[in-house]
Motif scaffolding. Sequence first.
Motif, short mmCIF file in Angstrom:
data_model
loop_
_atom_site.label_atom_id
_atom_site.label_comp_id
_atom_site.label_asym_id
_atom_site.label_seq_id
_atom_site.Cartn_x
_atom_site.Cartn_y
_atom_site.Cartn_z
N ILE A 74 -33.39 -18.21 -14.64
CA ILE A 74 -33.63 -17.65 -13.30
C ILE A 74 -34.44 -18.59 -12.42
O ILE A 74 -34.59 -18.33 -11.22
CB ILE A 74 -34.30 -16.27 -13.37
N ALA A 75 -34.96 -19.69 -12.98
CA ALA A 75 -35.67 -20.70 -12.18
C ALA A 75 -34.80 -21.92 -11.93
O ALA A 75 -35.33 -22.99 -11.60
CB ALA A 75 -36.96 -21.11 -12.88
N ARG A 82 -27.94 -20.84 -8.73
CA ARG A 82 -28.76 -19.64 -8.54
C ARG A 82 -27.91 -18.48 -8.02
O ARG A 82 -28.11 -17.33 -8.42
CB ARG A 82 -29.92 -19.93 -7.58
N PRO A 109 -38.03 -17.83 -17.79
CA PRO A 109 -37.54 -19.18 -17.47
C PRO A 109 -38.37 -20.29 -18.08
O PRO A 109 -38.03 -21.46 -17.96
CB PRO A 109 -37.65 -19.21 -15.94
N CYS A 134 -37.48 -18.67 -8.88
CA CYS A 134 -37.25 -17.34 -9.45
C CYS A 134 -37.08 -16.30 -8.35
O CYS A 134 -36.21 -15.42 -8.44
CB CYS A 134 -38.40 -16.95 -10.37
#
Length: 274
Positions: A74-75, A82, A109, A134
């Motif tokens: 998620i990072a 993303r 992450p 994030c």
Amino acid sequence: MTDLPLLGAAMTTDELAGFRDFILSENRDLELQDFAEIPLLNGDWKSVADRALGLLAGYQGRLGIHGPFWGLNIANPDPDLRALITRKHLQGLEVCDYLGATQMVIHSPYSTWDFHNLDNVPGGRAHARVIAHCHETMAPVVARAEEIGVTMVIENIEDKDPDIRRLLADSFNSPAMAVSVDTGHAHYAHGATGAPPVDYYIRRAGARLAHVHLQDADGYADRHWAIGEGNIGWHGVFRALAEIEPTPRLILELNDNRGLLASVAWLQEQGLAR
């Protein structure tokens, strides 16, 4: 013994057919794990969900799912990736909405490399960059989770710092973001990377802890052994859990659920859970 915390379990819908009485007899917390698999999310996931709902007729416990995670950091710094990661987590929430699930496990992450290198950049810029990525990934997911009453719990994977997921969850300022501790992952980090022991992860999560994956391990790898087969200090873990209110969902997550009932029996014999 009824004052002991009640154990739940993680399993697939196929496994649920064999453990239905165990789950429904005391409305134990349940985490369905089918929907972590991308091929199912991209395919006919509703047929699996419908089967699960049929098996859960009369169930009044708390239902959750393990969300998608394979390759979905998620990072991620790439905005194109993303967007895909956002969509996959929204698919997980679509499953939650369909099932009436109120919790979804997502993955941290943070890596061991991050622990040793994020502070190598002056002014906290590397930490801020991870959190910004994030937020860019998860902002629409958090908004949707708030709409449907789902809490996403961030599970430690390689996390050597027991605080870092709590700080990430807090940064969203949302009831849809909380913390999970996986006991085997924490024990791996303790044994293999010098992280604090498992009970420290529990205590440092504090009131933000909404979910725990219970698995035994040896501190070397992510074993997911039955409870009692490894060397986690379970009495210390449950002393730490007793300090937290409300009690988080306690989900047995084993590689082989043939050890599920034996794990429950072991913890009950130790006077820790039932």
